[in-house]
Scaffold this motif. Sequence first.
Motif, PDB file in Angstrom:
ATOM      1  N   PHE A   8       0.821  -1.206   0.000  1.00  0.00           N
ATOM      2  CA  PHE A   8       0.000   0.000   0.000  1.00  0.00           C
ATOM      3  C   PHE A   8       0.857   1.258   0.000  1.00  0.00           C
ATOM      4  O   PHE A   8       0.465   2.287  -0.540  1.00  0.00           O
ATOM      5  N   PHE A   9       2.040   1.182   0.604  1.00  0.00           N
ATOM      6  CA  PHE A   9       2.928   2.346   0.692  1.00  0.00           C
ATOM      7  C   PHE A   9       4.358   1.838   0.588  1.00  0.00           C
ATOM      8  O   PHE A   9       4.824   1.104   1.462  1.00  0.00           O
ATOM      9  N   ARG A  10       5.046   2.199  -0.477  1.00  0.00           N
ATOM     10  CA  ARG A  10       6.383   1.662  -0.753  1.00  0.00           C
ATOM     11  C   ARG A  10       7.457   2.628  -0.288  1.00  0.00           C
ATOM     12  O   ARG A  10       7.494   3.782  -0.703  1.00  0.00           O
ATOM     13  N   ARG A  11       8.347   2.145   0.572  1.00  0.00           N
ATOM     14  CA  ARG A  11       9.484   2.941   1.048  1.00  0.00           C
ATOM     15  C   ARG A  11      10.778   2.291   0.562  1.00  0.00           C
ATOM     16  O   ARG A  11      10.952   1.079   0.660  1.00  0.00           O
ATOM     17  N   VAL A  12      11.664   3.127   0.063  1.00  0.00           N
ATOM     18  CA  VAL A  12      12.913   2.643  -0.524  1.00  0.00           C
ATOM     19  C   VAL A  12      14.100   3.334   0.138  1.00  0.00           C
ATOM     20  O   VAL A  12      14.065   4.544   0.391  1.00  0.00           O
ATOM     21  N   LEU A  13      15.128   2.562   0.425  1.00  0.00           N
ATOM     22  CA  LEU A  13      16.386   3.110   0.932  1.00  0.00           C
ATOM     23  C   LEU A  13      17.469   2.881  -0.106  1.00  0.00           C
ATOM     24  O   LEU A  13      17.778   1.740  -0.453  1.00  0.00           O
ATOM     25  N   ILE A  14      18.038   3.960  -0.619  1.00  0.00           N
ATOM     26  CA  ILE A  14      19.163   3.884  -1.556  1.00  0.00           C
ATOM     27  C   ILE A  14      20.446   4.007  -0.745  1.00  0.00           C
ATOM     28  O   ILE A  14      20.666   5.003  -0.051  1.00  0.00           O
ATOM     29  N   VAL A  15      21.274   2.990  -0.824  1.00  0.00           N
ATOM     30  CA  VAL A  15      22.538   2.993  -0.077  1.00  0.00           C
ATOM     31  C   VAL A  15      23.686   3.238  -1.045  1.00  0.00           C
ATOM     32  O   VAL A  15      23.936   2.440  -1.948  1.00  0.00           O
ATOM     33  N   ASP A  16      24.360   4.354  -0.861  1.00  0.00           N
ATOM     34  CA  ASP A  16      25.511   4.714  -1.690  1.00  0.00           C
ATOM     35  C   ASP A  16      26.698   4.944  -0.758  1.00  0.00           C
ATOM     36  O   ASP A  16      27.033   6.078  -0.422  1.00  0.00           O
ATOM     37  N   GLY A  17      27.302   3.844  -0.333  1.00  0.00           N
ATOM     38  CA  GLY A  17      28.398   3.933   0.619  1.00  0.00           C
ATOM     39  C   GLY A  17      28.145   3.017   1.807  1.00  0.00           C
ATOM     40  O   GLY A  17      27.174   2.261   1.837  1.00  0.00           O
ATOM     41  N   PRO A  18      28.997   3.078   2.823  1.00  0.00           N
ATOM     42  CA  PRO A  18      28.853   2.199   3.995  1.00  0.00           C
ATOM     43  C   PRO A  18      27.530   2.467   4.727  1.00  0.00           C
ATOM     44  O   PRO A  18      27.123   3.609   4.905  1.00  0.00           O
ATOM     45  N   PHE A  19      26.865   1.380   5.145  1.00  0.00           N
ATOM     46  CA  PHE A  19      25.623   1.508   5.913  1.00  0.00           C
ATOM     47  C   PHE A  19      25.389   0.194   6.647  1.00  0.00           C
ATOM     48  O   PHE A  19      25.179  -0.850   6.028  1.00  0.00           O
ATOM     49  N   ASP A  20      25.439   0.237   7.995  1.00  0.00           N
ATOM     50  CA  ASP A  20      25.299  -0.993   8.779  1.00  0.00           C
ATOM     51  C   ASP A  20      24.145  -0.914   9.768  1.00  0.00           C
ATOM     52  O   ASP A  20      24.060  -1.726  10.692  1.00  0.00           O
ATOM     53  N   HIS A  21      23.246   0.025   9.585  1.00  0.00           N
ATOM     54  CA  HIS A  21      22.110   0.171  10.489  1.00  0.00           C
ATOM     55  C   HIS A  21      21.026  -0.834  10.102  1.00  0.00           C
ATOM     56  O   HIS A  21      20.802  -1.092   8.919  1.00  0.00           O
ATOM     57  N   PRO A  22      20.344  -1.447  11.089  1.00  0.00           N
ATOM     58  CA  PRO A  22      19.267  -2.392  10.755  1.00  0.00           C
ATOM     59  C   PRO A  22      18.138  -1.707   9.980  1.00  0.00           C
ATOM     60  O   PRO A  22      17.797  -0.552  10.241  1.00  0.00           O
ATOM     61  N   ILE A  23      17.543  -2.444   9.039  1.00  0.00           N
ATOM     62  CA  ILE A  23      16.490  -1.908   8.174  1.00  0.00           C
ATOM     63  C   ILE A  23      15.196  -2.677   8.417  1.00  0.00           C
ATOM     64  O   ILE A  23      15.192  -3.914   8.334  1.00  0.00           O
ATOM     65  N   PRO A  24      14.102  -2.006   8.713  1.00  0.00           N
ATOM     66  CA  PRO A  24      12.814  -2.699   8.910  1.00  0.00           C
ATOM     67  C   PRO A  24      12.428  -3.490   7.670  1.00  0.00           C
ATOM     68  O   PRO A  24      12.817  -3.157   6.548  1.00  0.00           O
TER      69      PRO A  24
END
Length: 461
Positions: free
Chosen positions: A154-170
């Motif tokens: 119903f609602f699309r959320r996107v995370l674009i990762v461009d570089g280091p990223f180690d945080h947990p993602i729902p």
Amino acid sequence: MTAQIPVRAGDRDPDGWSYSDTQAIRATLYLVLALSDAGIVAAAFGLSDLLRHGNFTDMATLSYWLIVPIFMAASLYVRAYSYTTLIARHLSIWKAATAMVGATAATIMILFAARNSTDISRVAFFTGTLFSLAGLILIRLPLPLLIKHLGSHFFRRVLIVDGPFDHPIPADIERIDAAALGIRPEITDPLMLHRFSQIVAGADRVTVSCTVEERERWSLYLKSVDCYGELLIPELHNVEPLGDPSGLGLASVCVSIGRMDLRNRLLKRGLDLVLASIALIALMPAMVIIALAIRIDSPGPILFRQQRMGRANRLFEVLKFRSMYVDLADQRGDQSTRRGDPRVTRVGRIIRATSLDELPQLLNVLGGSMSLVGPRPHALGSRAGDNLFWQVDRRYWLRHTTKPGLTGLAQVRGYRGTTAREDDLIKRLESDMEYLTHWSLMTDLTILVRTVFVMLHKNAY
């Protein structure tokens, strides 16, 4: 044209849903809810009439032809059908009740002005209003649960990762690794922007995690694809700002909110479909004559097809009546047409001078790749002076946050023809940005009327 770059195999999640379907799902839910509301109001007043009189009287007819249309208009006015409304039960109920009370008040004033109020049972009328309010409230109680069940569908959320990223993602946030897909925020590469736009197509919220050096370019990318876009700002994480718009528990800055919400896009699309259909039917005889003239005048296809930048900087194929000799045609648009251009056929000179070569774009409008009114689409090789359009002004990409138009504000102001100087493009760009900032349906209608008076123009050749 660059091939589509899938985010994942088949561009679907494990349940088989397409990630670009979220807006269509929301639009369908809004439509079903609106029709249900109309049915509830009509049934409520009909039931009230039946209980009061034992049969259907003028009260039932009144509800169908007056109260229901006024209620629907009021609901649209208060934005009773929107994502933010439906996810908050109290807000959804409040807006529906506001629309019902407003419709009741408006109906009373109309009946009083028409001196017909004495013919309507006051008991049946106000009982119908109470029944309507009860039905509108009941149908909204389970909506948040339904939306929660649909989740990312119903609602699309996107995370674009461009570089280091180690945080947990729902689980309901889609992660896209820019490096893995070969995506770079390169503002001088229209094909790269096209690929990025394809990947995030249909996303409702796009969050980017990148280095400080890349923030400016990612910000322009987010603005150019017409979405709600935000950048994660790690240096603000310890400040713990109020709210969590990104859904990641991290600080972010909104850089783009999109030009039009779903409601306005539906209104604009409805206007396009109605007027384009009427125009196509009315102009069909003229289009047949032009097609025959092109066929007789020179060998080759009747239609000319060319890739141009469309909404959200995605490429599409624009249609025109062919006005040049096939062996001399410029598919990329590297060379602007000039007065007395030897590439233009005899029929081509006539249809270009009268703008009739643009008529096949009514098919683009019906197909959804264009609108009747909007910034005109340009060929990739178009130049202003010695520079490509996007090299002249970086705001050029922002003009594509809505569908390109068959006509536009710049055209009715006379900014058309060749762009021999950079200033020729800047004037058009400023008009396009003004249109995007102050858009309304009335603006579109005004531009369409003004277009009739500028179809013949000294710069059309």
